[in-house]
Design an enzyme around this catalytic site. Structure first.
Site, PDB file in Angstrom:
ATOM      1  CE  LYS A  78      -3.816   1.891   2.812  1.00  0.00           C
ATOM      2  NZ  LYS A  78      -4.606   1.638   4.050  1.00  0.00           N
ATOM      3  CB  SER A  90      -7.917   3.591   3.321  1.00  0.00           C
ATOM      4  OG  SER A  90      -7.044   2.998   4.239  1.00  0.00           O
ATOM      5  CB  SER A 120      -8.158   0.761   6.175  1.00  0.00           C
ATOM      6  OG  SER A 120      -8.904   1.954   6.338  1.00  0.00           O
TER       7      SER A 120
END
Lengths: 60, 450
Positions: free
Chosen positions: B80, B154, B178
Site C-alpha cells: 500500500k 482505505s 481499512s
C-alpha cells in the site's frame, strides 16, 4: 466548556476561516461529543451505585 | 517448468519450492495482468516492473542453488502506498508533495528478506482517511466485481490487486477497518493483527493509537504466511498453522452488531453460522457492554490524532487534499483535549468489555461489512428501508477492534443477489493472532464446505 458553547465557538471559527462547509460536520461531531460525555456520566453513576451497594453490604 | 497460474500463495510457494514454477514467469504473469487491467481498475500507483523482474531472477537463482528462504521466496506481493519503499515517494494517494523514502519500512524490509518480489505500490483512499477508495489523487479504485462500485478502503488497491491476480499477497493498513473493509468488499481475506504486532514504522500515520499494519490475501493460509513474514523474516519456512480441531466455541455479539445489516449480509451470515453449527461448532450469543459507544469513541481518538499529524501539511498544502479528506482533518482540530482523554478512558472500558465477551470462547463471530460495496461516490445508502451514511456503515462492524486492539480477520462467505461479495469477521483474544488464524482456518474450511 459545554458542548453548545464549543459548537458556537467552533462554527464561528470555521466561518472566520472561510470553511462554512465544516458546519454540518461540526454539528455531527457535537452530537458525538455530547454522547461521549453522557457515557462518562453514566459510568460515574454506575460506579457510585456500585460503591453505595458495597458500603451497604460492608456493615454486615 | 509448468505453465500455471496458481490460485493462492500457498500453491505458488509449493510449485516454486519444487522448481516447477519460475519466479520470473510468475512475476511476468502478474505484471502482464497489471498492464492489462490497471488503467481501468487503478489498483496501482507505481509499478516497479524492472526491480520486480530483477528480484524474481535473483530468487530463481538462489532457489536453483539450494537456498530456499521460505514460502514468500519468489512470490509477487504489493505494498500500500502509505508504506515507505526506499527510493520511491510515499504518495499516500495524495497530491500533497511526497519525498522519496530513504529506507524501506521494517515491514517491507522483512518481506524482502523473506524473498518476496514487490511488484508495486497500491492505490488507496487519500492518507488512509476513508473507507471507499474514491477520494484519491490517482483515480477512484474500481471494484473488479462491479466497476461502478467502490472496492472498499482505505487499502482499496491492495484488495483489487489480489482479485485480479496482480500479486499473491498485499500489505495494507487498518485504522478503523481499512484492511477488513476492502477485503470484504472484494471477496478476499484481510487480517488486522493484535495492535502493535507488526511495526508501523515507516508508515504514514493516520491515528497512531488505532493504526495497524497487516496482510490481505486470497485465503487464510496465505494471510498467515504473509503475517509471519511481515512479523519476523527469520521465522522458519514451515509456519503454516494447523486449523483448530472441532469444536470451536464462537460468540455472536448482540445487540448493535446485527442491528443494521444489508439483507444479503444477514442471510449469508446466518448461513455461515448455520454451517458452523452443523459442523459441530458451538455458536452462542454474547454481549459487548457499551458497544453502542464505539463510533463516538472512534471519532474522538482518530480525528485529533490525524489532525495533529496533518497540521503542518494543511498549513502549506490544504488545497492539495481531496475536499472531503481535508474537511475531516480540519474537523479534528476542533476536538477538545478533555474529550480526547474521555475517549481514551472509554477505550479502556471497551477493551475490557471485549475481553469479557471473549471469556470461554475461541473467537467472536460477526459480519465484517454491514453493507455491500457501495456505488462509487455515494455518501448515503439504504439499509432496511432507512437511509444511512455510507462512511458510518462501512466502519460500523470493524472499528471497535481498532479501539481495543484485538486481532480480527475478514473471510469471504459468499455473494449476494447483486453478485457482490460478503464476508464474516472473526475476532480473537488480544495477543493471540496465531490462535485466531487457527480458528479462521477451521471456519474457512467449514464455510467452503457449505
Amino acid at each position: 466548556m459545554d458542548v453548545a458553547t464549543w459548537l458556537a465557538q467552533a462554527t464561528a471559527d470555521a466561518d472566520a476561516r472561510g470553511l462554512p462547509q465544516l458546519k454540518p460536520l461540526l454539528e455531527t461531531l457535537a452530537k458525538a461529543t455530547a454522547a461521549l460525555r453522557a457515557a462518562e456520566d453514566a459510568d460515574h453513576s454506575e460506579q457510585a451505585a456500585e460503591y453505595a451497594e458495597d458500603q451497604g453490604d460492608g456493615g454486615r | 517448468m509448468v505453465d500455471v497460474r496458481p490460485a493462492t500463495l500457498v500453491e505458488a510457494a509449493r510449485l516454486i519450492e519444487a522448481r516447477q514454477l519460475s519466479p520470473v514467469d510468475l512475476a511476468k504473469g502478474c505484471l502482464a495482468r497489471i498492464s492489462e487491467r490497471n488503467e481501468h481498475l487503478r489498483a496501482f500507483i507505481a509499478v516497479t516492473a524492472e526491480a520486480a523482474l530483477a528480484d524474481a531472477a535473483r530468487a530463481e537463482k538462489e532457489i536453483a542453488a539450494g537456498t530456499y528462504r521460505g514460502a514468500l521466496h519468489g512470490v509477487p506481493v504489493s505494498v500500500k502506498d502509505l508504506v515507505d519503499m526506499a527510493g520511491l515517494p510515499t504518495t499516500a494517494g495524495s497530491n500533497v508533495p511526497a519525498r522519496p523514502a530513504t529506507h524501506d519500512a521494517p515491514v517491507v524490509a522483512n518481506l524482502r528478506r523473506a524473498g518476496a518480489v514487490i511488484v508495486g505500490k497500491t492505490n488507496l483512499h487519500e492518507f488512509a482517511f476513508g473507507t471507499t477508495g474514491d477520494e484519491t489523487a490517482f483515480g477512484a479504485i474500481r471494484n473488479p466485481h462491479d466497476p461502478t462500485r467502490s472496492a472498499g478502503g482505505s487499502s482499496s488497491g491492495a484488495a483489487v490487486s489480489l482479485v485480479e491476480g496482480m500479486c499473491y499477497g498485499a500489505v495494507g493498513t487498518d485504522t478503523g477497518g481499512s484492511i477488513r473493509i476492502p477485503a470484504a468488499a472484494c471477496g478476499v481475506t484481510g487480517l488486522k493483527p493484535t495492535s502493535g504486532e507488526i511495526s508501523a514504522d515507516g508508515v504514514v500515520p493516520l491515528s497512531t493509537t488505532l493504526d495497524h499494519v497487516g496482510p490481505l490475501a486470497n485465503s487464510v493460509s496465505d494471510a498467515a504466511l504473509l503475517y509471519y513474514a511481515m512479523l519476523d523474516a527469520d521465522a522458519p519456512a514451515e509456519r503454516l498453522p494447523a486449523p483448530s480441531p472441532a469444536p470451536l466455541w464462537l460468540g455472536v455479539p448482540e445487540p448493535y452488531f446485527l442491528d443494521l445489516l444489508d439483507a444479503d449480509v444477514r442471510r449469508l451470515f446466518a448461513g455461515a453460522r448455520g454451517a458452523l453449527e452443523r459442523g459441530g461448532h458451538a455458536v452462542s450469543t454474547v454481549a459487548i457492554a457499551h458497544a453502542e459507544r464505539t463510533a463516538d469513541v472512534y471519532l474522538h481518538i482518530s480525528l485529533p490524532e490525524a489532525a495533529c499529524y496533518h497540521a503542518p501539511l494543511l498549513r502549506d498544502h490544504a488545497d492539495k487534499y481531496a475536499p472531503g479528506v481535508r474537511l475531516r482533518l480540519e474537523m479534528g482540530g476542533y476536538v477538545l483535549a478533555e474529550d480526547y482523554l474521555r475517549a481514551m478512558q472509554q477505550r479502556t472500558r471497551l477493551r475490557r468489555a471485549v475481553d469479557r465477551a471473549l471469556e470461554g470462547l475461541d473467537a467472536l463471530l460477526l459480519p465484517a461489512l454491514a453493507i455491500p460495496a457501495p456505488p462509487l461516490g455515494a455518501s448515503s445508502i439504504d439499509v432496511d428501508g432507512k437511509t444511512q451514511p455510507v462512511r458510518a456503515m462501512m466502519l460500523r462492524l470493524t472499528q471497535l477492534f481498532n479501539i481495543t486492539g484485538h486481532p480480527a480477520i475478514a473471510i469471504p462467505c459468499g455473494r449476494g443477489a447483486d453478485g457482490l461479495p460478503r464476508a464474516i469477521q472473526l475476532v480473537g483474544h488480544r495477543g493471540s493472532t496465531e490462535r485466531l488464524l487457527q480458528v479462521a482456518l477451521a471456519v474457512e474450511r467449514q464455510i467452503q464446505q457449505q
